[in-house]
Design a protein around this motif. Sequence first.
Motif, mmCIF file in Angstrom:
data_model
loop_
_atom_site.group_PDB
_atom_site.id
_atom_site.type_symbol
_atom_site.label_atom_id
_atom_site.label_comp_id
_atom_site.label_asym_id
_atom_site.label_seq_id
_atom_site.Cartn_x
_atom_site.Cartn_y
_atom_site.Cartn_z
ATOM 1 N N PHE B 189 0.802 -1.320 -0.244
ATOM 2 C CA PHE B 189 0.067 -0.213 0.199
ATOM 3 C C PHE B 189 0.899 1.117 -0.039
ATOM 4 C CE2 PHE B 189 -4.591 -0.771 1.339
ATOM 5 C CZ PHE B 189 -4.715 -1.822 0.432
ATOM 6 N N GLY B 224 -4.175 8.064 1.852
ATOM 7 C CA GLY B 224 -4.800 7.197 2.514
ATOM 8 C C GLY B 224 -4.197 5.883 2.323
ATOM 9 N N LEU B 225 -3.440 5.596 1.302
ATOM 10 C CA LEU B 225 -2.972 4.179 1.247
ATOM 11 C C LEU B 225 -1.543 4.164 1.866
ATOM 12 C CD1 LEU B 225 -3.454 3.848 -2.767
ATOM 13 C CD2 LEU B 225 -4.449 2.329 -1.027
ATOM 14 N N ALA B 228 -2.277 4.000 5.575
ATOM 15 C CA ALA B 228 -2.922 2.817 6.137
ATOM 16 C C ALA B 228 -1.626 1.691 5.963
ATOM 17 C CB ALA B 228 -3.905 2.254 5.287
ATOM 18 N N LEU B 239 -5.290 -3.016 13.329
ATOM 19 C CA LEU B 239 -4.318 -3.662 12.308
ATOM 20 C C LEU B 239 -3.523 -4.179 13.372
ATOM 21 C CD1 LEU B 239 -4.114 -0.847 9.814
ATOM 22 C CD2 LEU B 239 -5.775 -2.693 9.781
ATOM 23 N N ALA B 286 -8.943 13.909 8.807
ATOM 24 C CA ALA B 286 -8.041 12.550 8.951
ATOM 25 C C ALA B 286 -7.354 12.860 10.074
ATOM 26 C CB ALA B 286 -7.014 12.635 7.656
ATOM 27 N N PHE B 289 -9.508 11.367 12.680
ATOM 28 C CA PHE B 289 -9.566 10.111 12.735
ATOM 29 C C PHE B 289 -8.495 9.093 13.238
ATOM 30 C CE2 PHE B 289 -11.649 6.177 11.212
ATOM 31 C CZ PHE B 289 -10.506 5.639 10.432
ATOM 32 N N LEU C 100 -14.935 -4.406 -1.457
ATOM 33 C CA LEU C 100 -13.708 -3.499 -1.092
ATOM 34 C C LEU C 100 -12.777 -3.370 -2.131
ATOM 35 C CD1 LEU C 100 -13.183 -4.081 2.826
ATOM 36 C CD2 LEU C 100 -13.552 -1.822 1.639
ATOM 37 N N SER E 535 -9.958 -4.644 7.167
ATOM 38 C CA SER E 535 -10.071 -3.439 8.197
ATOM 39 C C SER E 535 -8.742 -2.439 7.291
ATOM 40 C CB SER E 535 -9.513 -3.598 9.319
ATOM 41 O OG SER E 535 -8.763 -4.736 9.755
ATOM 42 N N LEU E 536 -7.804 -3.219 6.881
ATOM 43 C CA LEU E 536 -6.740 -2.494 6.421
ATOM 44 C C LEU E 536 -7.200 -1.433 5.127
ATOM 45 C CD1 LEU E 536 -3.596 -1.470 5.919
ATOM 46 C CD2 LEU E 536 -3.362 -3.587 4.834
ATOM 47 N N VAL E 537 -7.890 -2.200 4.170
ATOM 48 C CA VAL E 537 -8.374 -1.577 2.918
ATOM 49 C C VAL E 537 -9.520 -0.448 3.273
ATOM 50 C CG1 VAL E 537 -9.668 -1.819 0.950
ATOM 51 C CG2 VAL E 537 -7.983 -3.663 1.558
ATOM 52 N N THR E 538 -10.378 -0.797 4.506
ATOM 53 C CA THR E 538 -11.428 -0.001 4.799
ATOM 54 C C THR E 538 -10.709 1.311 4.996
ATOM 55 O OG1 THR E 538 -12.236 -1.765 5.762
ATOM 56 C CG2 THR E 538 -13.420 0.293 5.944
ATOM 57 N N ILE E 539 -9.670 1.250 6.167
ATOM 58 C CA ILE E 539 -9.004 2.284 6.757
ATOM 59 C C ILE E 539 -8.338 3.268 5.679
ATOM 60 C CG2 ILE E 539 -7.207 3.158 8.054
ATOM 61 C CD1 ILE E 539 -7.824 0.934 10.191
ATOM 62 N N ALA E 540 -7.853 2.512 4.715
ATOM 63 C CA ALA E 540 -7.136 3.259 3.757
ATOM 64 C C ALA E 540 -8.214 4.176 2.771
ATOM 65 C CB ALA E 540 -6.466 2.295 2.583
ATOM 66 N N LEU E 541 -9.500 3.532 2.384
ATOM 67 C CA LEU E 541 -10.318 4.375 2.154
ATOM 68 C C LEU E 541 -10.798 5.464 2.636
ATOM 69 C CD1 LEU E 541 -12.102 1.357 -0.133
ATOM 70 C CD2 LEU E 541 -10.530 3.015 -0.962
ATOM 71 N N ILE E 542 -11.132 5.209 4.058
ATOM 72 C CA ILE E 542 -11.771 5.983 4.796
ATOM 73 C C ILE E 542 -10.628 7.239 5.029
ATOM 74 C CG2 ILE E 542 -12.382 6.764 7.296
ATOM 75 C CD1 ILE E 542 -13.251 3.847 7.593
ATOM 76 N N LEU E 543 -9.474 6.989 5.152
ATOM 77 C CA LEU E 543 -8.301 8.182 5.155
ATOM 78 C C LEU E 543 -8.463 8.827 4.088
ATOM 79 C CD1 LEU E 543 -5.514 6.411 7.181
ATOM 80 C CD2 LEU E 543 -6.534 8.618 7.771
#
Lengths: 97, 502, 315, 114, 551
Positions: B189, B224-225, B228, B239, B286, B289, C100, E535-543
Amino acid sequence: MNFALDLFSIAAIAAGAFFFFAGSVGLLRFPDSLTRLHALSKADNLGLGLVVLGLLPRVGSLLDALKLLAIWALVLLSGAASAQLIGRALRRRGGDE
Amino acid sequence: MIETAAALEPTFGGPLLVLAILLPVVGVLLSFVLGGRFAERVALALAPVGLVLALAIAFLVWRSGAPVVYNIAGLAPPLGIALRADGLSGVMLVTAALIVAAAGFYARATFATPEGSTEARAPFAFWILLQGIWAALILLFIGADLFNLYVGLELLTFAAVPLVCLSGKPETLVAALRYLMFALFGSVFYLLGAALLYGAYGTLDIVLLSGRVAPLPAVWLAAGLMTAGLLAKTALFPLHLWLPPAHANAPAAASAVLSGLVVKGSFVVVVRLWFYVLPALPGDAAQVFLGALGSAAILFGSVLALRQPRLKLLIAYSTLAQIGYLFLIFPLASGQHPWTIDGWNGGLMQTLSHAFAKAAMFLSAGLIAESLGHDRIAEFTGAGRAMPVTFLALGLGGLSLMGLPPSGGFAAKWLLLRASVAAGHWVFALVLLAGGLLAAGYVFRILSPALADGSLVLKSPPQRSREHAALALAVVAVALGFAPQEFFDFLQIGRMAVAAQP
Amino acid sequence: MSVLQILDVGLALLVLAVAVWTIAAREIFGAVVAYVAYGLLLAIVWIRLFAPDVALTEAAIGSGVTGILLVTSGARLKSAGKASAAAKPGLSLHLSAAALSLLAATALAGVILALPEPSPTLAPEARQELAATGLGNPVTAVLIAWRSFDTMLEKIVLLLAVVGVWSVASDRFWGGAPAPLGRANPQGALLLLEQTLVPLGILVGVHIFWVGANAPGGAFQAGAILAAMWMIVMIARASEPPRVNSLWLRLALISGPAVFIVAGLAGIGMAGNFFAYPDGFAKPIILFIEAFMLLTIAATLPVLVAGPPRRSFGP
Amino acid sequence: MTPSTLAGLVGAALVGLGLYGLIVNPQPLRKILAFNLIGSGVFLVFGIVARKGAAAGFPFDPVPQAMVITGIVVAFAASALAVALILRLHEETGQVLLDDENPASLPSEQGAGK
Amino acid sequence: MTGSFTSPLAAALGPFLLVAALALPLAFVAAWFFAGQRRRARDLQWLAPVPALGAALLALAGGPFSFEAPALRLSLSLDRPGALLLAVAALLWIVVGAATFTYWKKWPGQRFAVCWLLTLTGSIGAFVAADLLSFYLFYALVSIPAYGLIVDDDAPETKRAGGVYMAFTILGEALLLLALALLAAGEPHGSLRIEDVVAELPTSPWRDGALALIIASFGMKIGLAPLNGWMPLAYRAAPISAAAVLSGAGVKAGVIGLIRFLPLGFALPVWGAALAVLGFFAAFYGVAIGVTQQNPKTVLAYSSISQMGVLAAALGMALAAGDASAPALVAFAAANHVLVKGALFLTVGAFAAMDWRREKWALPLAAALGLSLAGLPFTGGALAKLALKAPMGYGIAAILSYASATATALLMLHFVTRLAKTAHWGETARIPHAIPRYWPFFALGAIFLPWLLFPAVGHLSEALSLDTLWDGFWPVLIGAALALGLARWGEKLPPIPAGDTVVVAERAFKSSFALSGFFEKADARLRFFPAGGLSLVTIALILAALAAKAR
């Protein structure tokens, strides 16, 4: 003169393509692995040979032509060897995969 | 925007930065070739030299009052790679050097090459991987190019994963595999985010990017990526699947470095991202969050730590909670407000005091597991009397975790509390206090049986020198509480002067 | 022009089809074979993106050596009894994962399409600096001259991977050698392949290394080819994987980064900065460093594929 | 539809596919395959950025391509380490699972690690 | 507050004594960790508070002085209220320390001695701290090591008392920390000195929050009604010497906290009234529960709750009226309580260790000591009641104050009857035999010593005037009458468990374990690899989405 060459290469490449096509049809249609192996190795090698032949007149320098031929030789060698190995492995496992 | 031109000028003392990274790298190479006992000797010989280098860099940053910058190969970014050491990196370099030295000193007993053989697997691997972790951490603290930081993150993961399964037992192998798979998931990511940033701005240098970043879809998705991915490597709350088994199963010296330093490596990259590259993004949704995730981590980790029957798992879950504290820095130190100074200092002080306190606690836990043969907390009655110095180190570390004066943990909690009160973030203030209460809960749960009267026979008395290594780290964690004001000014050096956002 | 476009779209669809096959294949062996095919097709996509260096690397390392690694491990897993059927993930997991992933993919696609068209590039800076390095191939210049720090550190990553792989062995085998790659009595065809292909392969590898300075190629790609040749020799049991504590292997494994660091440190003397090259001598030094990097990669990749030591003091 | 935008879409699709495979597939070896798929998708994104950055006589921007080469080698090293762990786990326990039925199962009672 | 002029002698010697007051106990703590010094440290340990006593007396005689250590971010100062409390607290620590540590046998061990010294340091420090951080440091020092004093044996009852005590203490610490943060936030220049911060409090935007938290955290320490559950349990479980010093000097950290942190110079009628109500409620609540208790130590604990309630009420009335002279008066009343409560606990110890029937004067002396709390004329308590008369003012508060005196008299006589009935029980092992021998001197000292201190806050002549004597006497009479009634119908009162409200709190705490069970199941589910991936992908999209939000 080059018109004849162009005609020749088109014909050769078309033939090559046809053999490739035949090989893949064989892969899909034949019942067991050994026959599929047979179809693949034979048809594709010949197809590649024809394509290379077709490309030879179009290529720029002699070195590139030699490279094309070298590629063809290598594919022949490795294709044959791997087909042999897979065939023997299939026979040792006995019957169809 | 940071004044990009000035910030790119290489300054005096720049070459020290490259030497600081190359020292442990040369150590890895030498230990690999010489092997056997030499691996340990090389590691222990280089540790003090590395500490001196770290102190020199910190001194240079303090004396010049500005970050020390160096362009590798004399090529300025964007084409070349720059290294940049500011207040944050100076402090983290010294912390890393101290903890690696202490862990190395502690591990001499467990990872000594046995007499008979010229070389054994575990010692050979441990000393090389320890130096690998140290090199990666130095790179992560002073790197100024996002792709260079990616290579640093990979270096860190490749050095940390094998440490988890050094003992070879099946459950440690599962823990190591989960750690590796999830860390790789995160780094992919991060790399994707870096690709998007490069696509948008044609450079990955932090200082140049800070001048060019504007609210674009590529930047949002990249932020975001990358964040994360880094959260996965820092094991922030949702995580955290790999952290507890990995840190609890690793050998004591390794889990001290893993819990104390390795999680801080990727955390510093997140800080670089949000405070140096992306401050131009408007709005702080962000950051809030991230603070919310941190708060959830504090509560979740502490409650689970309360329920763990075994000491190492308890300390591992406590790491989970304390990582939550680190992420409170984002809502409390971002933006152009007077209280961000307190938020920034509080966040960094929490990073430091947790590094020392957690390293001390894991080292003592290792001693307890060795001397008692197990680490089931319920059966600790009378252990405090049998191993006073070990439990003193554990207690001092716990004091810092609880955030009781005069420890470093308290100074951090006090600064974060003042910042959250001034910022009006009441939830974070309450979470800070609740975290302190819960931490008191699980530290009290360890110490009350230990301090109870009871005769306990030790399998083998703990080695005095190793107890002192743990105690030294714990004392530093408490001494941080007395840090003078100059120390906090030092932390502010090189912090981005954020342009006031509309 | 449209024929090329049709070909491109066809290629793209083929790549995606093979990728789906890799994910959806029922058992491991089919997935690994699909992955190897996918790697080769991807190399063609890289050619369409005018990135011959990357195409070579993708074909050699991305699908070649990774393919061998996965095939041998798949074989070892299969031979030691069927990997027990893990709990089949529920439908809800499938749906949420699919949703997702789809959301992430569309977001990524949207952002990629929205990237600035004349995307900011470092090609002009590369053009200016290229003359100083005396190299023709800018990618090699980036790898060895301008961002050499990344490349050197990446070698350390490889070294740590080797240490990691070795550290997984059990204590009693330490000092021994990894298990042999091929079966006991190799068949005639394999020996033929080994005797004819390997010398040719070595020749091609050295050629690619040499030409790498000015045309697509270089230490990475050449190293991968030489590594492949060494693996063929080992599969044909003409030689056995080296023992873990043999000195020459360890020297080979660290020679690349070691030479890199020595040259880098010397840089401050000769050219005023670490990892800088004196003006006149850039190319020879770069080729010198690349030679040792070639040696390191050629040694490291097979060691990683061979795995941790599994036999004590065997031949 | 220039080749680079097409490759960009393929890259995005590969990342999506790899994500699905990495999350859903229980067997670690399949997860490594999925990880390599995502990796190649990410490298494709670097590739199109390089291609769109063609200038000053070069048909591509060399810097992202160098990053991709480094990335491929690192991805291989990661796969090698993961495979080594999987095989060792397979030898030790006979089966390779990332999540056993109750992942919170406590490691063996006898004190953890040295 | 007579003039705050500082004599040159005090200005010179004062700071040195302040530092010595804190350094000496810590030196003894260090001595305990060197094997060689252990014996000497144990024997001389009771001398640790002497510099503190010296500093206090010097401050009383020569006026306030202070000490600054900017490097350590520590600043100490000793004003009149602090000096009053420090004097008597130090005296109590010395006396009880001497009794406990000089004729030392097996008990007390190293752990008890070190906790004793740490609590002592905290108790002294709390009176002299002048800035927020040092006050919080000493406040933590006086509360947390006290666990080692309370839990000195392995009885389950003691462990429960220790657990409850720690829970309340840590909760109090957390509330105080938030209060200090609010106070510090209100101070514009960022100074952390207590005077500056409290001066800014009335006008700061966080005034109400800060005041509520101050009252809650210090209220918990002095055992105001709803938060008093821990005090009876702790004092019953603690050995006699620990109970004496904790109830005497330890609790007063809360009182000095209220004195220092309430803005008494500024009239806040609403908050003042609230504190007064809370105080009086605690005063009568303590007596109401106390009379139902059997164990004399528990009765004393409830009497502490009641007395602290009266002090809180006095401070409340002073806060409502904005009367700046109240601190010294309330400090004097608290000082009297230090001496009397400490002596009372020693009395319990003495009665347990000797056959009191042989000494005819034993019981009347105990009764006099007890009634001193109720304001018996010619005792220190009478002076305390007089000192509180001014802040209490006239009207309802004065009446309630007399009523509380009556109630205290009733409770003390109940205590004496319980003392007589249950003598010769329990652990004589942990009562140093110095206590029964020198007990009478402690008691007499506690009764008459306040007379020496009174000139610092008022005029002796006023204390001896006829109507003050009568004011002190009639509540005691009524109390005695009520006590006779209680002796006859006492058994019919419902047996309330010691620590009343805490039993409810404990049950709630136990039920919270079920909640943490939920956390564990959630953690188990979250730690599946697919869940982690999702949860990793969800958090990436939320951020990414949140980064786009340009609020």
